[in-house]
Design an enzyme around this catalytic site. Structure first.
Site, PDB file in Angstrom:
ATOM      1  N   GLY A  15      67.746 -37.739   0.811  1.00 41.92           N
ATOM      2  CA  GLY A  15      66.389 -38.165   0.475  1.00 41.92           C
ATOM      3  C   GLY A  15      65.753 -37.282  -0.582  1.00 41.92           C
ATOM      4  O   GLY A  15      64.593 -36.899  -0.464  1.00 41.92           O
ATOM      5  N   ASP A  79      72.666 -44.906   0.270  1.00 44.29           N
ATOM      6  CA  ASP A  79      71.668 -45.850   0.771  1.00 44.29           C
ATOM      7  C   ASP A  79      71.758 -45.861   2.289  1.00 44.29           C
ATOM      8  O   ASP A  79      72.729 -46.386   2.856  1.00 44.29           O
ATOM      9  CB  ASP A  79      71.868 -47.265   0.197  1.00 44.29           C
ATOM     10  CG  ASP A  79      70.641 -48.133   0.493  1.00 44.29           C
ATOM     11  OD1 ASP A  79      70.064 -47.961   1.596  1.00 44.29           O
ATOM     12  OD2 ASP A  79      70.249 -48.940  -0.361  1.00 44.29           O
ATOM     13  N   LEU A 129      64.112 -38.970   4.554  1.00 44.02           N
ATOM     14  CA  LEU A 129      63.937 -40.263   3.896  1.00 44.02           C
ATOM     15  C   LEU A 129      63.310 -41.250   4.855  1.00 44.02           C
ATOM     16  O   LEU A 129      63.434 -41.135   6.072  1.00 44.02           O
ATOM     17  CB  LEU A 129      65.292 -40.780   3.396  1.00 44.02           C
ATOM     18  CG  LEU A 129      66.393 -41.008   4.429  1.00 44.02           C
ATOM     19  CD1 LEU A 129      66.420 -42.437   4.929  1.00 44.02           C
ATOM     20  CD2 LEU A 129      67.746 -40.661   3.822  1.00 44.02           C
ATOM     21  N   LEU A 178      62.625 -35.610   9.445  1.00 44.13           N
ATOM     22  CA  LEU A 178      61.190 -35.450   9.151  1.00 44.13           C
ATOM     23  C   LEU A 178      60.398 -36.578   9.799  1.00 44.13           C
ATOM     24  O   LEU A 178      60.753 -37.751   9.628  1.00 44.13           O
ATOM     25  CB  LEU A 178      60.976 -35.512   7.633  1.00 44.13           C
ATOM     26  CG  LEU A 178      61.124 -34.248   6.782  1.00 44.13           C
ATOM     27  CD1 LEU A 178      59.920 -33.340   6.922  1.00 44.13           C
ATOM     28  CD2 LEU A 178      62.382 -33.484   7.085  1.00 44.13           C
ATOM     29  N   TYR A 180      56.208 -37.904  11.280  1.00 40.95           N
ATOM     30  CA  TYR A 180      54.779 -37.853  10.981  1.00 40.95           C
ATOM     31  C   TYR A 180      53.995 -38.176  12.242  1.00 40.95           C
ATOM     32  O   TYR A 180      54.413 -39.015  13.043  1.00 40.95           O
ATOM     33  CB  TYR A 180      54.458 -38.843   9.848  1.00 40.95           C
ATOM     34  CG  TYR A 180      53.017 -38.857   9.416  1.00 40.95           C
ATOM     35  CD1 TYR A 180      52.325 -37.661   9.204  1.00 40.95           C
ATOM     36  CD2 TYR A 180      52.344 -40.058   9.235  1.00 40.95           C
ATOM     37  CE1 TYR A 180      50.992 -37.676   8.821  1.00 40.95           C
ATOM     38  CE2 TYR A 180      51.016 -40.081   8.850  1.00 40.95           C
ATOM     39  CZ  TYR A 180      50.348 -38.882   8.649  1.00 40.95           C
ATOM     40  OH  TYR A 180      49.030 -38.893   8.283  1.00 40.95           O
ATOM     41  N   TYR A 190      49.060 -46.708   8.198  1.00 44.35           N
ATOM     42  CA  TYR A 190      50.490 -46.367   8.286  1.00 44.35           C
ATOM     43  C   TYR A 190      51.134 -47.454   9.141  1.00 44.35           C
ATOM     44  O   TYR A 190      51.417 -47.275  10.312  1.00 44.35           O
ATOM     45  CB  TYR A 190      50.637 -44.986   8.920  1.00 44.35           C
ATOM     46  CG  TYR A 190      51.999 -44.348   8.763  1.00 44.35           C
ATOM     47  CD1 TYR A 190      52.401 -43.795   7.541  1.00 44.35           C
ATOM     48  CD2 TYR A 190      52.880 -44.260   9.828  1.00 44.35           C
ATOM     49  CE1 TYR A 190      53.639 -43.178   7.407  1.00 44.35           C
ATOM     50  CE2 TYR A 190      54.114 -43.649   9.705  1.00 44.35           C
ATOM     51  CZ  TYR A 190      54.483 -43.116   8.488  1.00 44.35           C
ATOM     52  OH  TYR A 190      55.712 -42.500   8.354  1.00 44.35           O
ATOM     53  N   LYS A 198      58.801 -43.767  13.490  1.00 40.61           N
ATOM     54  CA  LYS A 198      58.716 -42.308  13.678  1.00 40.61           C
ATOM     55  C   LYS A 198      58.736 -41.956  15.164  1.00 40.61           C
ATOM     56  O   LYS A 198      59.314 -40.940  15.550  1.00 40.61           O
ATOM     57  CB  LYS A 198      57.453 -41.761  13.005  1.00 40.61           C
ATOM     58  CG  LYS A 198      57.498 -41.832  11.468  1.00 40.61           C
ATOM     59  CD  LYS A 198      58.692 -41.098  10.894  1.00 40.61           C
ATOM     60  CE  LYS A 198      58.592 -40.910   9.391  1.00 40.61           C
ATOM     61  NZ  LYS A 198      59.825 -40.357   8.797  1.00 40.61           N
ATOM     62  N   LEU A 228      51.273 -34.994   2.544  1.00 41.54           N
ATOM     63  CA  LEU A 228      51.626 -34.463   1.221  1.00 41.54           C
ATOM     64  C   LEU A 228      51.721 -35.630   0.243  1.00 41.54           C
ATOM     65  O   LEU A 228      52.304 -36.668   0.568  1.00 41.54           O
ATOM     66  CB  LEU A 228      52.995 -33.756   1.293  1.00 41.54           C
ATOM     67  CG  LEU A 228      53.544 -33.245  -0.031  1.00 41.54           C
ATOM     68  CD1 LEU A 228      52.972 -31.847  -0.335  1.00 41.54           C
ATOM     69  CD2 LEU A 228      55.067 -33.167  -0.029  1.00 41.54           C
ATOM     70  N   SER A 230      53.625 -36.922  -1.851  1.00 45.26           N
ATOM     71  CA  SER A 230      54.957 -37.160  -2.417  1.00 45.26           C
ATOM     72  C   SER A 230      54.954 -38.544  -3.061  1.00 45.26           C
ATOM     73  O   SER A 230      53.991 -39.313  -2.920  1.00 45.26           O
ATOM     74  CB  SER A 230      55.993 -37.134  -1.286  1.00 45.26           C
ATOM     75  OG  SER A 230      55.701 -38.206  -0.406  1.00 45.26           O
TER      76      SER A 230
HETATM   77  P1  NAD Z   1      59.883 -38.589  -0.953  1.00 46.31           P
HETATM   78  O1  NAD Z   1      59.541 -39.737  -1.820  1.00 46.31           O
HETATM   79  O2  NAD Z   1      60.108 -37.270  -1.602  1.00 46.31           O
HETATM   80  O3  NAD Z   1      61.181 -38.865  -0.073  1.00 46.31           O
HETATM   81  C1  NAD Z   1      61.566 -40.123   0.434  1.00 46.31           C
HETATM   82  C2  NAD Z   1      62.972 -40.365  -0.074  1.00 46.31           C
HETATM   83  O4  NAD Z   1      63.544 -41.446   0.650  1.00 46.31           O
HETATM   84  C3  NAD Z   1      63.010 -40.735  -1.555  1.00 46.31           C
HETATM   85  O5  NAD Z   1      63.877 -39.840  -2.230  1.00 46.31           O
HETATM   86  C4  NAD Z   1      63.616 -42.140  -1.549  1.00 46.31           C
HETATM   87  O6  NAD Z   1      64.408 -42.384  -2.671  1.00 46.31           O
HETATM   88  C5  NAD Z   1      64.415 -42.079  -0.265  1.00 46.31           C
HETATM   89  N1  NAD Z   1      64.817 -43.384   0.269  1.00 46.31           N
HETATM   90  C6  NAD Z   1      64.045 -44.490   0.461  1.00 46.31           C
HETATM   91  N2  NAD Z   1      64.825 -45.477   0.963  1.00 46.31           N
HETATM   92  C7  NAD Z   1      66.073 -44.979   1.071  1.00 46.31           C
HETATM   93  C8  NAD Z   1      67.320 -45.515   1.514  1.00 46.31           C
HETATM   94  N3  NAD Z   1      67.434 -46.783   1.925  1.00 46.31           N
HETATM   95  N4  NAD Z   1      68.410 -44.710   1.492  1.00 46.31           N
HETATM   96  C9  NAD Z   1      68.327 -43.436   1.048  1.00 46.31           C
HETATM   97  N5  NAD Z   1      67.187 -42.877   0.627  1.00 46.31           N
HETATM   98  C10 NAD Z   1      66.070 -43.647   0.647  1.00 46.31           C
HETATM   99  O7  NAD Z   1      58.737 -38.533   0.138  1.00 46.31           O
HETATM  100  P2  NAD Z   1      58.433 -37.544   1.347  1.00 46.31           P
HETATM  101  O8  NAD Z   1      57.037 -37.834   1.727  1.00 46.31           O
HETATM  102  O9  NAD Z   1      58.836 -36.154   1.032  1.00 46.31           O
HETATM  103  O10 NAD Z   1      59.344 -38.136   2.503  1.00 46.31           O
HETATM  104  C11 NAD Z   1      60.385 -37.402   3.130  1.00 46.31           C
HETATM  105  C12 NAD Z   1      60.263 -37.545   4.634  1.00 46.31           C
HETATM  106  O11 NAD Z   1      59.051 -36.894   5.059  1.00 46.31           O
HETATM  107  C13 NAD Z   1      60.156 -38.982   5.129  1.00 46.31           C
HETATM  108  O12 NAD Z   1      60.864 -39.118   6.349  1.00 46.31           O
HETATM  109  C14 NAD Z   1      58.665 -39.127   5.385  1.00 46.31           C
HETATM  110  O13 NAD Z   1      58.356 -40.138   6.323  1.00 46.31           O
HETATM  111  C15 NAD Z   1      58.377 -37.751   5.932  1.00 46.31           C
HETATM  112  N6  NAD Z   1      56.951 -37.370   5.982  1.00 46.31           N
HETATM  113  C16 NAD Z   1      56.151 -37.463   4.870  1.00 46.31           C
HETATM  114  C17 NAD Z   1      54.814 -37.093   4.951  1.00 46.31           C
HETATM  115  C18 NAD Z   1      53.923 -37.138   3.740  1.00 46.31           C
HETATM  116  O14 NAD Z   1      52.692 -37.089   3.890  1.00 46.31           O
HETATM  117  N7  NAD Z   1      54.468 -37.176   2.541  1.00 46.31           N
HETATM  118  C19 NAD Z   1      54.292 -36.623   6.166  1.00 46.31           C
HETATM  119  C20 NAD Z   1      55.122 -36.537   7.277  1.00 46.31           C
HETATM  120  C21 NAD Z   1      56.459 -36.916   7.174  1.00 46.31           C
END
Ligand code: NAD
Length: 302
Positions: A15, A79, A129, A178, A180, A190, A198, A228, A230
């Site tokens: 991811g 994927d 991811l 990861l 949330y 959400y 989750k 965050l 992202s």
């Molecule tokens: P991010 O965009 O950096 O990461 C998400 C990644 O998932 C991306 O690189 C995307 O290309 C990849 N992805 C999507 N579909 C996919 C698939 N089918 N196969 C492989 N990869 C795939 O965003 P992030 O926020 O850093 O997310 C990372 C993790 O953190 C996720 O599990 C997200 O739910 C979790 N998270 C995010 C937050 C936030 O506020 N950003 C808070 C809590 C948890």
């Protein structure tokens, strides 16, 4: 000095497709601690990610505290919607964004790593991811297909990864996903089944910890991160509000950084956390502990 030392360890962070999200920060923290890091990148994002790396657009964020530049040992197209290549349709495999890659399934990456590095070859696997095609829809308007897609990519993929990478991890291996807080408290916006995805991920972590612990001696944990901005979170649409709201109501009012998560992940995946498994660790400045909002006028900001 008690330090996080991952020298000699190899990690796969699934991811990572830019330098803005948690996956990148975790990869960097693992490298700071001495690990060799491979990443798994979603095929549709692969070209832009590798082009940005080649053109040096991420050089600043790739620079480690030693001054050296983090170099991913290998970038695997992944994927997480597919356990094996046979699960992907011919149409997808021949499509523009997939046709250059051999086997982008979870099983394909596990087999490619075994071929590239031998068996066992890994110590740490991070699942960073998620994807919910209907995340912007309230649950009341979410279709069965959208809901199941969210759970398939964001949740089952972790189980699939533990199944397939478990035998590749050396003794004392560590898995981390990861999550949330919307899994346990209502976060309007959400939607699309992502909150359920989750919640299931956190539940699976407990059972996987038991099963992978007894079968291989590996640990399985989940890290609940604060908001965050992202790429994925920004696409949902209300992330700026969530960061603002969290800051106004959390015990520690500064927004979290991706590095906060990276550092905790490095600890959880290190031998220092050898007795921690089946647990959810919050990296959210304490926001999850609050029962009432304190930014209301009536609370006087106390
Ligand atoms: P991010 O965009 O950096 O990461 C998400 C990644 O998932 C991306 O690189 C995307 O290309 C990849 N992805 C999507 N579909 C996919 C698939 N089918 N196969 C492989 N990869 C795939 O965003 P992030 O926020 O850093 O997310 C990372 C993790 O953190 C996720 O599990 C997200 O739910 C979790 N998270 C995010 C937050 C936030 O506020 N950003 C808070 C809590 C948890």
């Amino acid at each position: 000095m008690l330090a996080i030392d991952l020298t000699g360890k190899r990690a796969l962070v699934a991811g990572v497709a830019d330098d803005q999200g948690f996956g990148f920060a975790i990869a960097k923290a693992l490298a700071e601690a001495g690990a060799t890091v491979c990443v798994g990148t979603w095929p549709p994002a692969m070209k832009i990610f590798t082009t940005m790396l080649q053109r040096g657009k991420m050089n600043a964020s790739l620079t480690l505290s030693s001054g050296e530049k983090l170099a991913f040992e290998k970038i695997y197209p992944l994927d997480a919607d597919y356990d094996t290549l046979a699960d992907a349709t011919d149409e997808l495999r021949e499509s523009r964004r997939y046709r250059d890659y051999d086997d982008f399934s979870i099983d394909g990456v596990a087999r490619a790593m075994a071929t590239d590095f031998g068996e066992p070859c890994l110590d740490i696997v991070v699942h960073s991811l998620a994807n919910g095609p209907e995340v912007k829809k309230p649950l009341l308007e979410t279709s069965r297909a959208g809901y199941l897609a969210a759970v398939g990519v964001s949740t089952y993929s972790f189980t699939s990864m533990v199944q397939r990478f478990g035998p590749l991890l050396r003794p004392g291996g560590s898995f981390l996903a990861l999550t949330y807080m919307a899994s346990e408290r209502v976060v309007p916006g959400y939607g699309g089944g992502m909150s359920s995805a989750k919640a299931a991920l956190e539940s699976d972590t407990r059972l996987l910890a038991y099963e992978a612990g007894r079968r291989w001696g590996h640990r399985v944990n989940v890290l609940s991160a604060g908001a965050l901005a992202s790429r994925a979170a920004s696409a949902i649409g209300f992330i700026a509000d969530m960061i603002d709201y969290t800051s106004r109501n959390a015990p520690l009012p500064e927004p979290i950084s991706a590095d906060d998560v990276g550092h905790t992940a490095a600890f959880l995946c290190s031998p220092l956390a050898a007795a921690i498994t089946g647990t959810c660790v919050y990296v959210d400045k304490g926001f999850h502990a609050m029962g009432v909002a304190v930014d209301r006028e009536a609370a006087g900001g106390k």
